[in-house]
Scaffold this active site. Structure first.
Site, PDB file in Angstrom:
ATOM      1  N   ASP A  37       0.856  -1.191   0.000  1.00 30.51           N
ATOM      2  CA  ASP A  37       0.000   0.000   0.000  1.00 30.51           C
ATOM      3  C   ASP A  37       0.893   1.243   0.000  1.00 30.51           C
ATOM      4  O   ASP A  37       1.742   1.394   0.880  1.00 30.51           O
ATOM      5  CB  ASP A  37      -0.876  -0.049   1.267  1.00 30.51           C
ATOM      6  CG  ASP A  37      -1.669   1.217   1.476  1.00 30.51           C
ATOM      7  OD1 ASP A  37      -1.874   1.961   0.500  1.00 30.51           O
ATOM      8  OD2 ASP A  37      -2.094   1.470   2.638  1.00 30.51           O
ATOM      9  N   ASP A 114      -5.724 -10.281 -15.651  1.00 27.44           N
ATOM     10  CA  ASP A 114      -6.798 -11.216 -15.357  1.00 27.44           C
ATOM     11  C   ASP A 114      -8.077 -10.754 -16.060  1.00 27.44           C
ATOM     12  O   ASP A 114      -8.593  -9.670 -15.765  1.00 27.44           O
ATOM     13  CB  ASP A 114      -7.023 -11.207 -13.822  1.00 27.44           C
ATOM     14  CG  ASP A 114      -7.445 -12.540 -13.285  1.00 27.44           C
ATOM     15  OD1 ASP A 114      -8.220 -13.222 -13.965  1.00 27.44           O
ATOM     16  OD2 ASP A 114      -7.003 -12.891 -12.168  1.00 27.44           O
ATOM     17  N   ASP A 216     -10.395 -15.918 -16.481  1.00 30.07           N
ATOM     18  CA  ASP A 216     -11.084 -16.323 -15.261  1.00 30.07           C
ATOM     19  C   ASP A 216     -12.348 -17.132 -15.572  1.00 30.07           C
ATOM     20  O   ASP A 216     -13.180 -16.689 -16.376  1.00 30.07           O
ATOM     21  CB  ASP A 216     -11.478 -15.058 -14.477  1.00 30.07           C
ATOM     22  CG  ASP A 216     -12.172 -15.391 -13.179  1.00 30.07           C
ATOM     23  OD1 ASP A 216     -11.483 -15.859 -12.262  1.00 30.07           O
ATOM     24  OD2 ASP A 216     -13.403 -15.198 -13.078  1.00 30.07           O
ATOM     25  N   GLU A 270      -8.334 -20.568 -16.610  1.00 29.08           N
ATOM     26  CA  GLU A 270      -8.566 -21.093 -15.279  1.00 29.08           C
ATOM     27  C   GLU A 270      -9.575 -22.236 -15.439  1.00 29.08           C
ATOM     28  O   GLU A 270     -10.683 -22.034 -15.890  1.00 29.08           O
ATOM     29  CB  GLU A 270      -9.169 -20.021 -14.359  1.00 29.08           C
ATOM     30  CG  GLU A 270      -9.290 -20.539 -12.943  1.00 29.08           C
ATOM     31  CD  GLU A 270     -10.449 -19.967 -12.162  1.00 29.08           C
ATOM     32  OE1 GLU A 270     -11.354 -19.372 -12.746  1.00 29.08           O
ATOM     33  OE2 GLU A 270     -10.440 -20.141 -10.933  1.00 29.08           O
ATOM     34  N   HIS A 337      -4.752 -17.283  -5.078  1.00 29.30           N
ATOM     35  CA  HIS A 337      -5.586 -16.510  -4.153  1.00 29.30           C
ATOM     36  C   HIS A 337      -6.893 -17.222  -3.790  1.00 29.30           C
ATOM     37  O   HIS A 337      -7.696 -16.665  -3.045  1.00 29.30           O
ATOM     38  CB  HIS A 337      -5.898 -15.165  -4.805  1.00 29.30           C
ATOM     39  CG  HIS A 337      -6.702 -15.362  -6.063  1.00 29.30           C
ATOM     40  ND1 HIS A 337      -6.169 -15.950  -7.192  1.00 29.30           N
ATOM     41  CD2 HIS A 337      -7.995 -15.110  -6.354  1.00 29.30           C
ATOM     42  CE1 HIS A 337      -7.098 -16.036  -8.120  1.00 29.30           C
ATOM     43  NE2 HIS A 337      -8.218 -15.528  -7.639  1.00 29.30           N
ATOM     44  N   ASP A 338      -7.137 -18.414  -4.357  1.00 33.76           N
ATOM     45  CA  ASP A 338      -8.393 -19.116  -4.103  1.00 33.76           C
ATOM     46  C   ASP A 338      -8.245 -20.322  -3.184  1.00 33.76           C
ATOM     47  O   ASP A 338      -9.222 -21.036  -2.945  1.00 33.76           O
ATOM     48  CB  ASP A 338      -8.992 -19.630  -5.431  1.00 33.76           C
ATOM     49  CG  ASP A 338      -9.570 -18.506  -6.259  1.00 33.76           C
ATOM     50  OD1 ASP A 338      -9.954 -17.469  -5.685  1.00 33.76           O
ATOM     51  OD2 ASP A 338      -9.632 -18.656  -7.492  1.00 33.76           O
TER      52      ASP A 338
END
Ligand code: NOJ
Length: 570
Positions: A37, A114, A216, A270, A337-338
């Site tokens: 950040d 993505d 995706d 994916e 991330h899943d």
């Protein structure tokens, strides 16, 4: 002269050996929300990534895949796009994006974006228009079920509290389809106008100079619009019903012709359907659809907190490796991330073995054929945060599944224990840069809690430590880059029934490598298959400081030890 080839044809062999940059690349996945950040709002952003470009370079990776960075109300952290041509406010501006792309390219790192094309956000202008009336020109950009037809045929939604994929809209007096959350209406790919809008949008980004696309949930885009009834319990085998719909290949061929064929870019799907044949149909080069896919068979192993069988993992890798030996190409990964952190799922994240088992898993990924996709933070050995209260979770999948568990009066203790193990938030905690406040991720309050182990597990400390997980990662990435045998060589597994050790060779005409991975927390005296000649074996990679003691084909492997031997050299 007539040459008869027995077994594999010459053309098939040539296919896999045809060098391509995307076959040789190591892809590093950045979850932008959690990476760095720059402005203190607690959310990672593009300027944050820019400030870490030299770190990315130091890893030795070739490409970065960013999870969605487009405008989004963030119902599903960017997988609900409200404008495909602009940057999410929290992440920055188009100027930041251009600077990021430039900075990556200056360092010889490619960029993969993505593409979320199965659905948009309900806040996308298309959907806002679509639900104004049934005659609105955008109505047909989505899937609708008019109420006069009665209740829609049931469809399962992954994220809906009631798992109902149809939501009623009072203005149009119709239900719309959403395989994911209510705020993620499915796009109607049957509509040629929509497809063309999407192709033009893809060209917009490709013309900016990006190098690849991750597609995706793409296996779901083609729906059987006769909406036939599925048998009881179909949702347990959802890909059989939702994946590889009737027109999927038609869309992919059209997209390839209109878009991909015009650029030298990498495309990865994916999901790969339900069978090896489905996967080949997506990626074999003569099909002119996509370059590679990642299948879910490995991800489906190890989701039980009680553990998993190494034999299952070995057999799954071997099955896919063998099927893709001559044709087609796959992505190789153990986390994203899943899913949970790879060390918590497939390794041992206790303080004693976290480092060794992280290194071992990295060795597995980097010594397989296929393009490695490596998730940010795994190079530090980051592990699951294991939240124990629902208030700490941010992921819609966990939050809505919890609401469902409450509604259905399920055992909440069991539910929470399972989430500690499988929730996607485990991999989404902030990247651990150093041991200052918030792990150096943000000067504000992070959008999700930082894993308290950041005091010792962080990039700053690990950069200085020659034995750290990070140093090992850099070493093995460099090793892969200088060893084409690891990219293209044949894979041969041995001793598949052994419950503790994964043993395989990678071989081409130049050299042969032996990989030994002790997937257990105990010392193992292992006998290497007699068919492997280890007389001239020289260790090339080892995740322990001492060389393993080896006599003839007998070797002592320490807990979670990984070794790669060069068997010969010409
Ligand atoms: C797959 C993505 O990886 C996941 O994060 C997302 O929730 C679903 N697709 C829906 O877009």
């Amino acid at each position: 002269m007539l040459i008869i080839c027995v077994g594999k044809t010459h053309a098939q062999k040539k296919n896999i050996r045809q060098p391509k940059w995307w076959k040789e690349a190591v892809v590093y996945q950045i979850y932008p929300r959690s990476f760095k950040d720059s402005d203190g709002d607690g959310i990672g952003d593009l300027k944050g990534i820019i400030s870490k470009l030299d770190y990315l370079k130091s890893l030795g990776i070739d490409a970065v895949w960013l999870n969605p960075i487009f405008s989004s109300p963030n119902d599903d952290n960017g997988y609900d796009i409200s404008d495909y041509r602009s940057i999410m406010k929290e992440f920055g501006t188009m100027k930041d994006f251009d600077a990021l792309l430039k900075g990556l390219h200056q360092r010889n790192i490619k960029l993969v974006l993505d593409m979320v094309l199965n659905h948009s956000s309900d806040e996308h202008e298309w959907f806002k228009q679509a639900k104004q009336s049934r005659t609105n020109p955008y109505h047909n950009y989505y899937h609708w079920w008019p109420e006069e037809k009665g209740k829609p045929t049931p469809r399962y939604s992954f994220f809906d509290v009631n798992n109902d994929a149809w939501k009623y809209d009072a203005i149009t007096k119709s239900y719309y389809l959403h395989y994911f959350s209510q705020k993620q209406p499915d796009l109607n790919w049957e509509n040629e106008k929509l497809r063309n809008e999407i192709y033009n949008m893809m060209k917009f980004w490709l013309d900016k100079g990006i190098d690849g696309l991750r597609m995706d949930a793409f296996q779901y885009v083609s729906k059987d619009t006769t909406w036939k009834k599925y048998p009881e319990g179909y949702e347990k085998n959802i890909i059989n019903y939702y994946g590889m719909g009737p027109n999927l290949h038609h869309y992919l061929k059209e997209m390839n012709k209109e878009v991909m064929s015009k650029y030298n870019v990498m495309t990865v799907a994916e999901g790969a359907g339900s069978t090896l044949e489905d996967a080949h149909a997506l990626v074999d080069e003569d099909r002119h659809e996509l370059n590679m896919a990642y299948h879910f068979e490995i991800m489906d192993i190890g989701n039980d907190p009680k553990g998993y069988l190494l034999t299952d993992l070995k057999k799954a890798f071997t099955k896919w490796e063998t099927s893709f030996a001559d044709k087609g190409w796959l992505a190789v990964f153990l986390a994203n991330h899943d899913v949970p952190r790879m060390v918590s799922k497939y390794g041992n994240d206790s303080p004693e073995f976290r480092q060794a088992s992280s290194k071992l898993l990295t060795t597995l990924i980097m010594t397989m054929r296929g393009t490695p996709f490596y998730f940010n933070g795994d190079e530090l050995g980051m592990s699951n945060i294991k939240f124990d209260q629902i208030e700490d979770y941010r992921d819609i999948a966990t939050i809505n599944a919890h609401k469902n568990a409450v509604l259905k009066k399920k055992n909440l203790k069991t539910f929470m224990a399972k989430q500690q193990f499988i929730s996607r938030d485990n991999t989404r905690t902030p990247f651990q840069w150093d041991n200052t406040a918030n792990a150096g991720f943000s000067s504000g309050t992070p959008w999700i809690k930082v894993n308290p182990n950041y005091k010792s597990v962080n990039a700053f400390a690990e950069e200085k430590d020659p034995n750290s997980v990070l140093t090992y990662f850099k070493r093995i990435v460099a090793f892969r880059k200088e060893t084409p045998t690891l990219m293209y060589g044949n894979y041969q597994a041995y001793d598949l029934e052994n419950p503790d050790v994964y043993c395989y060779t990678r071989t081409d005409e130049k050299e042969s490598l032996l990989v030994l991975l002790n997937f257990s927390s105990k010392e193992i005296n292992y006998h290497i298959d007699q068919k492997i000649n280890t007389t001239a074996a020289a260790p090339a990679i080892n995740n322990y400081t001492e060389s393993p003691s080896k006599k003839n084909n007998n070797i002592k492997l320490m807990p979670w030890q990984a070794v790669v031997y060069k068997l010969n050299k010409h």
